[in-house]
Design a protein around this motif. Sequence first.
Motif, PDB file in Angstrom:
ATOM      1  N   ASP B 145      12.237  33.720  52.348  1.00  0.00           N
ATOM      2  CA  ASP B 145      12.240  34.405  51.062  1.00  0.00           C
ATOM      3  C   ASP B 145      10.953  35.197  50.933  1.00  0.00           C
ATOM      4  OD1 ASP B 145      12.944  35.259  48.548  1.00  0.00           O
ATOM      5  OD2 ASP B 145      13.671  33.295  47.908  1.00  0.00           O
ATOM      6  N   LYS B 146      10.864  35.955  49.875  1.00  0.00           N
ATOM      7  CA  LYS B 146       9.713  36.838  49.672  1.00  0.00           C
ATOM      8  C   LYS B 146       8.395  36.088  49.716  1.00  0.00           C
ATOM      9  CE  LYS B 146      11.090  40.917  47.210  1.00  0.00           C
ATOM     10  NZ  LYS B 146      12.070  40.954  46.134  1.00  0.00           N
ATOM     11  N   ILE B 147       7.402  36.681  50.371  1.00  0.00           N
ATOM     12  CA  ILE B 147       6.077  36.068  50.429  1.00  0.00           C
ATOM     13  C   ILE B 147       5.244  36.646  49.288  1.00  0.00           C
ATOM     14  CG2 ILE B 147       4.038  35.690  51.847  1.00  0.00           C
ATOM     15  CD1 ILE B 147       5.837  36.390  54.281  1.00  0.00           C
ATOM     16  N   ASN B 148       4.699  35.772  48.460  1.00  0.00           N
ATOM     17  CA  ASN B 148       3.914  36.239  47.311  1.00  0.00           C
ATOM     18  C   ASN B 148       2.426  36.278  47.579  1.00  0.00           C
ATOM     19  OD1 ASN B 148       6.159  36.565  45.702  1.00  0.00           O
ATOM     20  ND2 ASN B 148       6.108  34.432  45.009  1.00  0.00           N
ATOM     21  N   ASP B 149       1.953  35.333  48.398  1.00  0.00           N
ATOM     22  CA  ASP B 149       0.519  35.305  48.652  1.00  0.00           C
ATOM     23  C   ASP B 149       0.268  34.560  49.955  1.00  0.00           C
ATOM     24  OD1 ASP B 149      -2.069  35.949  48.229  1.00  0.00           O
ATOM     25  OD2 ASP B 149      -2.447  34.468  46.641  1.00  0.00           O
ATOM     26  N   ILE B 150      -0.950  34.735  50.458  1.00  0.00           N
ATOM     27  CA  ILE B 150      -1.302  34.070  51.715  1.00  0.00           C
ATOM     28  C   ILE B 150      -2.726  33.576  51.630  1.00  0.00           C
ATOM     29  CG2 ILE B 150      -1.971  36.317  52.711  1.00  0.00           C
ATOM     30  CD1 ILE B 150      -1.170  35.174  55.430  1.00  0.00           C
ATOM     31  N   THR B 151      -2.988  32.450  52.264  1.00  0.00           N
ATOM     32  CA  THR B 151      -4.370  32.016  52.434  1.00  0.00           C
ATOM     33  C   THR B 151      -4.445  31.275  53.770  1.00  0.00           C
ATOM     34  OG1 THR B 151      -6.255  31.012  51.342  1.00  0.00           O
ATOM     35  CG2 THR B 151      -4.194  29.766  51.289  1.00  0.00           C
ATOM     36  N   CYS B 152      -5.639  30.960  54.217  1.00  0.00           N
ATOM     37  CA  CYS B 152      -5.785  30.304  55.513  1.00  0.00           C
ATOM     38  C   CYS B 152      -6.613  29.037  55.366  1.00  0.00           C
ATOM     39  CB  CYS B 152      -6.511  31.218  56.496  1.00  0.00           C
ATOM     40  SG  CYS B 152      -5.564  32.678  56.853  1.00  0.00           S
ATOM     41  N   VAL B 153      -6.132  27.976  55.957  1.00  0.00           N
ATOM     42  CA  VAL B 153      -6.914  26.743  55.927  1.00  0.00           C
ATOM     43  C   VAL B 153      -7.513  26.483  57.301  1.00  0.00           C
ATOM     44  CG1 VAL B 153      -5.660  25.661  54.050  1.00  0.00           C
ATOM     45  CG2 VAL B 153      -4.833  25.377  56.362  1.00  0.00           C
ATOM     46  N   THR B 154      -8.680  25.841  57.293  1.00  0.00           N
ATOM     47  CA  THR B 154      -9.284  25.401  58.548  1.00  0.00           C
ATOM     48  C   THR B 154      -9.527  23.917  58.398  1.00  0.00           C
ATOM     49  OG1 THR B 154     -11.391  26.003  57.569  1.00  0.00           O
ATOM     50  CG2 THR B 154     -10.455  27.549  59.160  1.00  0.00           C
ATOM     51  N   SER B 155      -9.245  23.194  59.436  1.00  0.00           N
ATOM     52  CA  SER B 155      -9.527  21.759  59.322  1.00  0.00           C
ATOM     53  C   SER B 155      -9.644  21.187  60.718  1.00  0.00           C
ATOM     54  CB  SER B 155      -8.402  21.064  58.558  1.00  0.00           C
ATOM     55  OG  SER B 155      -7.401  20.659  59.452  1.00  0.00           O
ATOM     56  N   PRO B 156     -10.298  20.072  60.799  1.00  0.00           N
ATOM     57  CA  PRO B 156     -10.437  19.454  62.114  1.00  0.00           C
ATOM     58  C   PRO B 156      -9.081  19.064  62.720  1.00  0.00           C
ATOM     59  CG  PRO B 156     -11.347  18.054  60.368  1.00  0.00           C
ATOM     60  CD  PRO B 156     -11.049  19.368  59.760  1.00  0.00           C
ATOM     61  N   HIS B 157      -8.079  18.791  61.844  1.00  0.00           N
ATOM     62  CA  HIS B 157      -6.777  18.384  62.365  1.00  0.00           C
ATOM     63  C   HIS B 157      -6.066  19.530  63.036  1.00  0.00           C
ATOM     64  CE1 HIS B 157      -7.372  14.825  60.062  1.00  0.00           C
ATOM     65  NE2 HIS B 157      -7.358  15.502  58.924  1.00  0.00           N
ATOM     66  N   VAL B 164      -1.196  29.859  55.391  1.00  0.00           N
ATOM     67  CA  VAL B 164      -0.237  29.228  54.476  1.00  0.00           C
ATOM     68  C   VAL B 164       0.385  30.351  53.648  1.00  0.00           C
ATOM     69  CG1 VAL B 164       0.067  27.566  52.621  1.00  0.00           C
ATOM     70  CG2 VAL B 164      -1.698  27.194  54.350  1.00  0.00           C
ATOM     71  N   LEU B 165       1.700  30.418  53.653  1.00  0.00           N
ATOM     72  CA  LEU B 165       2.387  31.464  52.906  1.00  0.00           C
ATOM     73  C   LEU B 165       2.989  30.864  51.636  1.00  0.00           C
ATOM     74  CD1 LEU B 165       4.447  33.109  55.789  1.00  0.00           C
ATOM     75  CD2 LEU B 165       2.110  33.601  55.106  1.00  0.00           C
ATOM     76  N   ALA B 166       2.836  31.578  50.520  1.00  0.00           N
ATOM     77  CA  ALA B 166       3.485  31.166  49.274  1.00  0.00           C
ATOM     78  C   ALA B 166       4.778  31.957  49.177  1.00  0.00           C
ATOM     79  CB  ALA B 166       2.591  31.467  48.084  1.00  0.00           C
ATOM     80  N   CYS B 167       5.925  31.263  49.251  1.00  0.00           N
ATOM     81  CA  CYS B 167       7.199  31.969  49.275  1.00  0.00           C
ATOM     82  C   CYS B 167       7.947  31.745  47.968  1.00  0.00           C
ATOM     83  CB  CYS B 167       8.063  31.501  50.435  1.00  0.00           C
ATOM     84  SG  CYS B 167       7.224  31.760  51.997  1.00  0.00           S
ATOM     85  N   GLN B 168       8.720  32.754  47.579  1.00  0.00           N
ATOM     86  CA  GLN B 168       9.435  32.768  46.312  1.00  0.00           C
ATOM     87  C   GLN B 168      10.397  31.585  46.165  1.00  0.00           C
ATOM     88  OE1 GLN B 168       8.823  34.859  43.887  1.00  0.00           O
ATOM     89  NE2 GLN B 168      10.467  34.151  42.567  1.00  0.00           N
TER      90      GLN B 168
END
Lengths: 712, 712
Positions: B145-157, B164-168
């Motif tokens: 579905d439509k992607i509204n926003d995006i951000t990126c996570v960093t972690s040791p795992h 990470v995509l925020a989808c409708q």
Amino acid sequence: MLVPIFTLKLNHKINPRMVTVGKFDGIHPCLTAATQAGKVFIHNPHARGQRPVAHRLSQSTQDSDISLLNINQAVSCLTAGSLGLNTTGDTLLVGSQTNLLAYDVHDNADVFYREVTDGANAIVLGKLGDIQSPLAIIGGNCALQGFDYEGKDLFWTVTGDNVRSLVLCDFTGDGKNELLVGSEDFDIRVFKEDELVSEMAENETVTSLCHMHGSRFGYALANGTVGVYDRTSRYWRIKSKNHAMSIHAFDLNGDGVVELITGWSNGKIDARSDRTGDVIFKDNFSSSVAGVVEGDYRMDGQVQLICTSTEGEVRGYLPASKELKGNLMESSVEQDLVRELSQRRQNLLLELRNYEENAKGVTETDSEVGVIPANTQLQTALSVRSTTEAQKAHVELSISTPNETIIRSVLIFAEGIFEGESHVVHPSAQKLSGCVRVPIVPPKDIPVDLHIKAFVGGKNSTQFHVFEITRQLPRFSMYVMAVDPLVATPTGRVTFSINDRSQRVVMWLNQNFLLPEGTNSPDVTFTSLRGGGLLSISMASSGQITLSTNDIDLAGDLIQSLASFLAIEDLSAEVDFPDYFKELRTTLTEVDEFHCVHQKLTAAIADHSNYIRNMLVQAEDARLMGDMITMKKRYRELYDLNRDLVNEYKIRSNNHNALLARLKCVNQAIQRAGRLRVGKPKNQVISACRDAIKSNNVNTLFKIMKAGAASS
Amino acid sequence: MELHLNRVDYMQVGVTSQKTMRLLPALGRKATQKVAVADQDGVVTCFGMKKGEPVPVFKTLPGQKVSRLDLGGALGTPQEKIFVCSGSEVRGFTKKGKQFLTFDANLTESITAMRVSGADLFLCASYIYNHYCDCKDQDYFLSGDKINDITCVTSPHLARTTPVLACQDRLLRVLQGSDLLYDVEVPGPPSVLQLYNKDGGEDVLYGTADGKIGLLKMGESSGLSQWEIDNDKKKGGVLCIDTYDIIGDGVSDLLIGRDDGGVEVYGFDGSGEPALRFEHVLSESVTSIQGGCVGKESYDEVITATYTGWVTGLTTEPQKAEVGPGDELHMSKETQTKVAALRLELDQLQSKVLQGRERYQQTSQSSTAVSAVPVFSINDKFALCQDDASYSLTLEVQTAIDNLLLQSDVPIDLLDVDKNSAVVSFSECDSEPNGNFLLATYRCQANTTRLELKVRSIEGQYGTLQAYVTPRLQPKTCQLRQYPIKPLSLHQRTHSLQQERPMSRLSLVGQFSLAEIHSWVGFCLPEVPEKTPAGDTVTLHFHNTFLGTQLEATYCKGEGHFRSDNISTISILSDVLSKEATQRKINLNVSYDINDESVNHTLRMIHPKLEYQLMLAKKVQLIDALKELQVHEGNADFLIPEYRSILDEAQHLMDEYKKQPAHLERLYGMITDLFIDKFKFKGQNVKTKVSSLLEILDNYDLNSLLDFFSEA
């Protein structure tokens, strides 16, 4: 930021518009308001526990500051003030649909208790014109009555419709008070004693009036409008989706000029400048505002604005101190100014962009943008359409474009002729064309400005040009110049003489009717599109004009309109409306009958209450004696009696309502007879008619209505 | 801890999109930060504040609409390079305004979301996600579905930066390379994502279009919800989130900007739960928010950008109390010069506009010229509110709205919204055969740029709601916006289904493609992605927001299966789908598998709601009478406990009752539909029995209702 200096929760509901402040002992102001169950409460926080309990007054068990006054009838209006010099403090006046009570709270005694057949919808207390003693003036069904401290009615007159609001103010600037009356026929009338000096037409029931200063007064309508008049000219008005419950004049910002304080149905209170209507202060209650009054409630010499809500919340505000400099709201003036200027700049920039983009010319012929030829101009025309099979009679407004563009929708904003404030025509997508016909049926004969907004563009546009045009709908637009031979000639006629040329009358005709081109004779005959009756106007060379119609209201409207057009100050007329007068005669007999029935029923009630008393005593006796069978029997009888009483009550209330309706008719008849004359003759007719009614002289009444007062 | 913030307006640019304003990091010793903001005219503006005056650092030329703005830079250095995306192009500017990067992503659609991290560039355009490293294509993903926003996570795992995509469709999709790692369901369509810790980490904040906020910890294979803030007060949807320690307690606070103009600050208490600390309402959508320091050194503030392009600060700097002698308003020197400059500019603009107006008038004389006014931008949202199962429509224009015309070809109810101050007027629509079921005009008060209204639809009745918006801008134009009312308008996407409910099934078999049936489903149900999802078989889950019943749609080429526990849903679907197919001349083989148990199940689901509403209605009816008794008797002690509790809860009951107008009628309507549909599937017409059904509902009892359903 202005904050309330006190807040009270009274735990009693407050009926809207029935709030006042009275100094019943001459010193302490008490908030007095009508509440549920036919009671009035008096809040007196100043003299705790000193109140005697007797007669009508009883202490509320919930709150020791509150005393309850039992009226045993639904209260319809109340006020407090000084009626004369012979009492220590203010007198409380409580009106209901049948009675007016003047009550001395301090001495705990009735001052007078009068039956008022026309009901009391509104009350005002003060001096009127040259009448020496202060009057309690009540407005009921078409009637106004003023009582002095003895309960004598020193003032009585009629008005066009049910009275909803009253205020006393020096309207003419002659140093004496005039009475302003707002009524259900949307008019504000000004009475100099019983002479009607001015009339202002509004477009909804006038629910509140308040005096501002000098000849300026505020008003509120049932459709959410509030505004300020100075004499007959309106300064400003605003309309909200909420209803104005109460208006009051108070100088909240301390600049020496009162503001119009409005309490709204959604709980909002706002203060508006009397000159511009700008909001200078606002606050919110959680429930609808019931009343806005003022008084020195803290007894510190400063008068506070006191606002009450229907749930019994009370807040008091002191006028702003000098430091606030008239800035009562939280926001900063500087910021607001900068913001406003920036907003204006932004608007201008956008407008400029519109012109620039437009000047660039459109290369793409994208129909969605709604490109139209620059020389598109809308044509509008008004015409009268008689009843056809498909549609009822109406005035047709046709709007058309000169080229292939289409009209997507038409919005008409106008006051008083549509159910809401606007009418929309939105043809379905298949029926789009360059011409839209809007049928308009004005319910009353009033001149109306039609503010037309037409959305013009292409068939598939998503953006349209908005054309804004204002057309005036003439006052008598629902009359078509055609004569149906089947319709009988009207029997009612009015004859009067004017000293003006016939051309002026033709001009008046052209301004007020939708006439075909080239009508230049003052002798015309119309068919009314509402009732189908005929209306003919003829003018003899001597200047004598005869109006023939069966509609007495229409005749009155025509005469008033013509008189104001020709600037005639005094006009008397010979009148005959046989049908209407016959009806009125029946009504008058009916009034007598209903009066008789009313008296009989009242006597019956007294009998019944005696029975009840007896039976109750007998039943209780039986219970104490242990005679259960008799007790049951008695109680059963009591139950039957109760049922009878309920039934009788229903009959009585029906009878009362019928009586009220008839009385209203009579009052209206007097008003109508008055409207057929102008100026002095008008007032003479009204007062003569009134005297005739008082002396119950029906024949004189009709004589006056026909020939005017001078001949009697 | 009490937080006081004062509003300061800095500057106005053009209309802004979501997340297009950022603060550049502070430079060296200077404590104040510069603001970078991009608008829909394509202009990127960077400015700082000097003595209360905005001083521009640079300003680019107008171009295509900028949809996002982000800051970046080599990892480990200050993130002070400005990246903006417009269309499918990304541009980079240094803090001095030098353009150092132009990168065309060669996407067919415009970029909707962007994230810059070191040399990595993450772009999203409606359904597509693309990852570039040093402008070289790396990964690609097609979302459901439509992607509204995006951000990126960093972690040791996680091995590397994980987008990470925020989808409708209410999912957050976590990617690894070009593949989906896992997804997390959130309570509403997510509109914005923000890292809790700006330097990275695995905590992601999300805000939803229906106003909810939450924090998720993104683990190796699943996301863990930390907390969630519900939207009980029905505030607007979240448009932007930031974290900044504005309270000064050492913990980053949450800054929220909403589409109804709300700005909120949430602090964290000891247990790590968020608590509201500050609230302010700007009059228009807040598109971007960030904490920092712009106006004055050492005073922290919350910087916001609004839809119409205002950059506003809510600063901790106390507002100067202007004290001076005299009554004149004292303005600071700065403001005075500011106002003077503004006035001068206004005068110049005014004359320019006058010229423009004249020229525009002249073109109307010419017969060849055309008038095409550029399209103004409208920010609109038409969304289903879960709580009261009604649609809310918000419209926002950059200048004041003059009026709004609403037209609908389906029966819908317009509900009153408190925030909306416009005067609504309904026009009668049955007199014309134009298929209008609703014609209403909203006449707005001055300076209204944002309008909010509520619409209640009935499932099974579908069509289009049209809004014509006319702003106060010369030359006057209006824009048409259309909103589909879908047949199953009260349904909402969900990702879980209760399998144990008794379900009925509707199956379709015929010669249709997947795209065709997908478009039919999209026609019937809201929140269906426009694009046909990848794969052979599509499964979508919905639930009815009003009744809580569910629907599962599974379809592929040539076959479609719909399962629901509500047979009314099945009935509506079958009607609409067969109609759609017939229109396209496709032969459908429709078969049903009706589970009779499902009707009783649905009735049992409705039962608690209905019982509650009936009780509520009954209690509310009693309140006034009981209050009157209470006043009459002085206290409520004589009442039975049940009645006393009604009196105690009176306020609460009234609120509850007001919150859900016509709830009971809607429930009745649905039960009636259920009744008719049950027998429709059996081939019986029971419309004649509806009146007896309503009788049973009036004396409601679950068993008698169940009996009636099974007997009839």
